[in-house]
Design a protein around this motif. Structure first.
Motif, PDB file in Angstrom:
ATOM      1  N   PHE A  58       0.855  -1.187   0.000  1.00 12.65           N
ATOM      2  CA  PHE A  58       0.000   0.000   0.000  1.00 12.65           C
ATOM      3  C   PHE A  58       0.887   1.232   0.000  1.00 12.65           C
ATOM      4  O   PHE A  58       1.714   1.409   0.889  1.00 12.65           O
ATOM      5  CB  PHE A  58      -0.895  -0.008   1.241  1.00 12.65           C
ATOM      6  CG  PHE A  58      -1.998   1.012   1.233  1.00 12.65           C
ATOM      7  CD1 PHE A  58      -3.188   0.769   0.562  1.00 12.65           C
ATOM      8  CD2 PHE A  58      -1.865   2.222   1.910  1.00 12.65           C
ATOM      9  CE1 PHE A  58      -4.221   1.694   0.567  1.00 12.65           C
ATOM     10  CE2 PHE A  58      -2.879   3.164   1.923  1.00 12.65           C
ATOM     11  CZ  PHE A  58      -4.067   2.894   1.241  1.00 12.65           C
ATOM     12  N   HIS A  59       0.718   2.077  -1.027  1.00 12.11           N
ATOM     13  CA  HIS A  59       1.557   3.267  -1.148  1.00 12.11           C
ATOM     14  C   HIS A  59       0.786   4.351  -1.887  1.00 12.11           C
ATOM     15  O   HIS A  59       0.053   4.056  -2.829  1.00 12.11           O
ATOM     16  CB  HIS A  59       2.849   2.920  -1.903  1.00 12.11           C
ATOM     17  CG  HIS A  59       3.767   4.099  -2.068  1.00 12.11           C
ATOM     18  ND1 HIS A  59       4.574   4.568  -1.053  1.00 12.11           N
ATOM     19  CD2 HIS A  59       3.996   4.910  -3.150  1.00 12.11           C
ATOM     20  CE1 HIS A  59       5.257   5.614  -1.492  1.00 12.11           C
ATOM     21  NE2 HIS A  59       4.924   5.839  -2.757  1.00 12.11           N
ATOM     22  N   PRO A  60       0.931   5.619  -1.449  1.00 15.01           N
ATOM     23  CA  PRO A  60       1.731   6.075  -0.303  1.00 15.01           C
ATOM     24  C   PRO A  60       0.990   5.916   1.023  1.00 15.01           C
ATOM     25  O   PRO A  60      -0.211   6.182   1.096  1.00 15.01           O
ATOM     26  CB  PRO A  60       1.957   7.556  -0.609  1.00 15.01           C
ATOM     27  CG  PRO A  60       0.765   7.948  -1.422  1.00 15.01           C
ATOM     28  CD  PRO A  60       0.394   6.747  -2.230  1.00 15.01           C
ATOM     29  N   LEU A  61       1.729   5.474   2.023  1.00 17.48           N
ATOM     30  CA  LEU A  61       1.198   5.430   3.380  1.00 17.48           C
ATOM     31  C   LEU A  61       1.315   6.822   3.980  1.00 17.48           C
ATOM     32  O   LEU A  61       2.321   7.512   3.792  1.00 17.48           O
ATOM     33  CB  LEU A  61       1.988   4.439   4.230  1.00 17.48           C
ATOM     34  CG  LEU A  61       1.662   2.957   4.046  1.00 17.48           C
ATOM     35  CD1 LEU A  61       2.781   2.111   4.657  1.00 17.48           C
ATOM     36  CD2 LEU A  61       0.331   2.612   4.689  1.00 17.48           C
ATOM     37  N   LYS A  62       0.296   7.237   4.694  1.00 19.91           N
ATOM     38  CA  LYS A  62       0.321   8.524   5.371  1.00 19.91           C
ATOM     39  C   LYS A  62      -0.005   8.278   6.847  1.00 19.91           C
ATOM     40  O   LYS A  62      -0.592   7.241   7.186  1.00 19.91           O
ATOM     41  CB  LYS A  62      -0.717   9.483   4.772  1.00 19.91           C
ATOM     42  CG  LYS A  62      -0.659   9.623   3.248  1.00 19.91           C
ATOM     43  CD  LYS A  62      -1.738  10.584   2.766  1.00 19.91           C
ATOM     44  CE  LYS A  62      -1.815  10.648   1.253  1.00 19.91           C
ATOM     45  NZ  LYS A  62      -2.541   9.507   0.674  1.00 19.91           N
ATOM     46  N   PRO A  63       0.343   9.202   7.726  1.00 17.56           N
ATOM     47  CA  PRO A  63      -0.118   9.074   9.111  1.00 17.56           C
ATOM     48  C   PRO A  63      -1.642   9.023   9.133  1.00 17.56           C
ATOM     49  O   PRO A  63      -2.305   9.945   8.675  1.00 17.56           O
ATOM     50  CB  PRO A  63       0.414  10.353   9.770  1.00 17.56           C
ATOM     51  CG  PRO A  63       1.592  10.755   8.941  1.00 17.56           C
ATOM     52  CD  PRO A  63       1.233  10.375   7.544  1.00 17.56           C
ATOM     53  N   GLY A  64      -2.176   7.943   9.603  1.00 17.42           N
ATOM     54  CA  GLY A  64      -3.624   7.780   9.616  1.00 17.42           C
ATOM     55  C   GLY A  64      -4.158   6.933   8.482  1.00 17.42           C
ATOM     56  O   GLY A  64      -5.362   6.693   8.419  1.00 17.42           O
ATOM     57  N   SER A  65      -3.282   6.442   7.599  1.00 20.41           N
ATOM     58  CA  SER A  65      -3.745   5.593   6.492  1.00 20.41           C
ATOM     59  C   SER A  65      -4.319   4.273   6.992  1.00 20.41           C
ATOM     60  O   SER A  65      -5.281   3.750   6.440  1.00 20.41           O
ATOM     61  CB  SER A  65      -2.604   5.306   5.508  1.00 20.41           C
ATOM     62  OG  SER A  65      -2.332   6.421   4.694  1.00 20.41           O
ATOM     63  N   VAL A  66      -3.693   3.725   8.062  1.00 20.32           N
ATOM     64  CA  VAL A  66      -4.167   2.465   8.629  1.00 20.32           C
ATOM     65  C   VAL A  66      -5.091   2.790   9.801  1.00 20.32           C
ATOM     66  O   VAL A  66      -4.672   3.376  10.793  1.00 20.32           O
ATOM     67  CB  VAL A  66      -3.007   1.576   9.105  1.00 20.32           C
ATOM     68  CG1 VAL A  66      -3.530   0.229   9.577  1.00 20.32           C
ATOM     69  CG2 VAL A  66      -1.986   1.382   7.982  1.00 20.32           C
ATOM     70  N   SER A  76      -5.448   8.125  -4.719  1.00 23.91           N
ATOM     71  CA  SER A  76      -4.037   8.517  -4.732  1.00 23.91           C
ATOM     72  C   SER A  76      -3.152   7.378  -4.250  1.00 23.91           C
ATOM     73  O   SER A  76      -1.931   7.424  -4.407  1.00 23.91           O
ATOM     74  CB  SER A  76      -3.820   9.762  -3.858  1.00 23.91           C
ATOM     75  OG  SER A  76      -4.221   9.511  -2.522  1.00 23.91           O
ATOM     76  N   GLU A  77      -3.770   6.339  -3.663  1.00 21.21           N
ATOM     77  CA  GLU A  77      -3.020   5.174  -3.178  1.00 21.21           C
ATOM     78  C   GLU A  77      -3.182   3.990  -4.140  1.00 21.21           C
ATOM     79  O   GLU A  77      -4.252   3.781  -4.700  1.00 21.21           O
ATOM     80  CB  GLU A  77      -3.509   4.744  -1.792  1.00 21.21           C
ATOM     81  CG  GLU A  77      -3.356   5.795  -0.710  1.00 21.21           C
ATOM     82  CD  GLU A  77      -4.529   6.767  -0.659  1.00 21.21           C
ATOM     83  OE1 GLU A  77      -4.441   7.763   0.071  1.00 21.21           O
ATOM     84  OE2 GLU A  77      -5.529   6.527  -1.377  1.00 21.21           O
ATOM     85  N   ALA A  78      -2.101   3.247  -4.301  1.00 20.12           N
ATOM     86  CA  ALA A  78      -2.146   1.988  -5.043  1.00 20.12           C
ATOM     87  C   ALA A  78      -2.046   0.847  -4.037  1.00 20.12           C
ATOM     88  O   ALA A  78      -1.393   0.975  -2.994  1.00 20.12           O
ATOM     89  CB  ALA A  78      -1.010   1.898  -6.060  1.00 20.12           C
ATOM     90  N   VAL A  79      -2.684  -0.268  -4.343  1.00 19.77           N
ATOM     91  CA  VAL A  79      -2.695  -1.406  -3.427  1.00 19.77           C
ATOM     92  C   VAL A  79      -2.477  -2.696  -4.198  1.00 19.77           C
ATOM     93  O   VAL A  79      -2.888  -2.810  -5.366  1.00 19.77           O
ATOM     94  CB  VAL A  79      -4.031  -1.469  -2.640  1.00 19.77           C
ATOM     95  CG1 VAL A  79      -5.214  -1.656  -3.573  1.00 19.77           C
ATOM     96  CG2 VAL A  79      -3.999  -2.572  -1.587  1.00 19.77           C
ATOM     97  N   GLY A 102      -2.583  -1.959  -8.219  1.00 18.62           N
ATOM     98  CA  GLY A 102      -2.748  -0.649  -8.832  1.00 18.62           C
ATOM     99  C   GLY A 102      -3.672   0.265  -8.052  1.00 18.62           C
ATOM    100  O   GLY A 102      -4.171  -0.080  -6.979  1.00 18.62           O
ATOM    101  N   VAL A 103      -3.887   1.454  -8.615  1.00 15.85           N
ATOM    102  CA  VAL A 103      -4.828   2.400  -8.005  1.00 15.85           C
ATOM    103  C   VAL A 103      -6.244   1.879  -8.232  1.00 15.85           C
ATOM    104  O   VAL A 103      -6.482   0.985  -9.045  1.00 15.85           O
ATOM    105  CB  VAL A 103      -4.674   3.806  -8.620  1.00 15.85           C
ATOM    106  CG1 VAL A 103      -3.312   4.392  -8.275  1.00 15.85           C
ATOM    107  CG2 VAL A 103      -4.889   3.773 -10.134  1.00 15.85           C
ATOM    108  N   LEU A 104      -7.185   2.469  -7.504  1.00 12.40           N
ATOM    109  CA  LEU A 104      -8.577   2.041  -7.598  1.00 12.40           C
ATOM    110  C   LEU A 104      -9.405   3.148  -8.237  1.00 12.40           C
ATOM    111  O   LEU A 104      -9.201   4.329  -7.964  1.00 12.40           O
ATOM    112  CB  LEU A 104      -9.132   1.721  -6.209  1.00 12.40           C
ATOM    113  CG  LEU A 104      -8.317   0.740  -5.380  1.00 12.40           C
ATOM    114  CD1 LEU A 104      -8.888   0.621  -3.977  1.00 12.40           C
ATOM    115  CD2 LEU A 104      -8.258  -0.615  -6.054  1.00 12.40           C
TER     116      LEU A 104
END
Length: 285
Positions: free
Chosen positions: A16-24, A75-78, A112-114
């Motif tokens: 999972f990228h980009p990870l941000k503070p609070g992404s999880v 903005s995140e790909a998984v 990929g992105v969603l």
């Protein structure tokens, strides 16, 4: 999967990228909007605007027109391995503004992105902020499968088109979005899962997440090294004690030898054999 489960799988069965503070979150991953959004009613990309928040920081946003459906790319790909799937859930805050509920998922082996369809069923525009974990567009829950999924992309290829660009190809003024995702430097947003993994592993946010879990474990064991070894020894002693107790209990409940069950009683009187007497075959004497 819980917060700890997700972090444990990051780098293994989940990228999972980009990870941000609070992404999880407590039991899911936060999905935010990218700058790629396309209006199905107006048949054109939505305009990106900039404003300042209360702290004077700039943030980007776009507005989904009233009674319109927008295709919004995250903005995140998984990437999920063939042991996981991910239902995507609506955000209550956004639904309260007039966005319809989301009912879709991420299949095993997706990379990929969603692309998420956001339906504005209200009679006024709804503002969507770009890359803002405090204002996400959806949440991705992660579910572990009871068995590994066979390769589904061979059966439903359209469900595994990277970035779901198939839903926009041929539409007016859509080529700009297609070209953006197909640019070589953005391969991690499509199907380059190895590049996606490396970007995640190299990120400061990933390292801090992993470190936070390690620190919690060390906090449980104790910050002082001798204390940690004492805690580990104590845990080992408890496990060993349980094993010893089980070793004593199991024989008690172990079934008896079948040869001792229902023994036959021979009531026929036995006479001592005469070693000097020869008995012919078939003789009863």
């Amino acid at each position: 999967m819980s917060y700890q489960d997700i972090i444990s799988e990051l780098g293994k069965g989940i990228y999972f990228h980009p990870l941000k503070p609070g992404s999880v979150k407590d039991c899911d991953l936060c999905l935010t909007a990218s700058e790629c959004a396309y209006s199905l009613t107006e048949e054109q990309p939505l305009t990106i605007h900039t404003e300042q928040n209360l702290q004077g920081e700039e943030r980007k946003y776009f507005d989904i027109p009233k009674n319109d459906t927008a295709l919004v790319w995250t903005s995140e790909a998984v990437w999920l391995s063939n042991e996981f799937r991910g239902p995507i859930h609506s955000v209550v805050k956004q639904v309260s503004y007039g966005l319809g509920h989301i009912g879709t998922r991420v299949n095993p082996n997706w990379s990929g992105v969603l692309c998420i369809a956001l339906h504005n069923v209200s009679d006024k525009p709804i503002r969507i902020y770009v890359g803002d974990v405090n204002n996400p567009i959806a949440h991705l829950a992660i579910e572990k499968l009871n068995s590994k999924c066979s390769n589904p992309s061979k059966i439903h290829k359209h469900d595994h088109t990277p970035g779901r660009l198939d839903v926009i190809r041929g539409r007016p003024k859509s080529q700009e979005i297609v070209d953006y995702f197909l640019a070589p430097e953005n391969g991690w947003m499509m199907d380059k899962k190895d590049r996606l993994k490396q970007l995640m592993l190299d990120s400061k946010e990933y390292k801090e997440l992993k470190k936070s879990v390690t620190d919690k474990l060390l906090g449980f064991l104790g910050s002082h090294k001798p204390d940690r070894w004492s805690a580990v020894g104590a845990i080992g002693g408890i496990v060993g004690g349980i094993a010893g107790i089980l070793g004593l209990i199991i024989p008690i409940f172990k079934p008896s030898d079948s040869s001792n069950l229902n023994p036959k009683t021979d009531t026929t009187l036995q006479r001592q054999a005469n070693p000097n007497k020869t008995v012919s075959p078939g003789s009863n004497k």
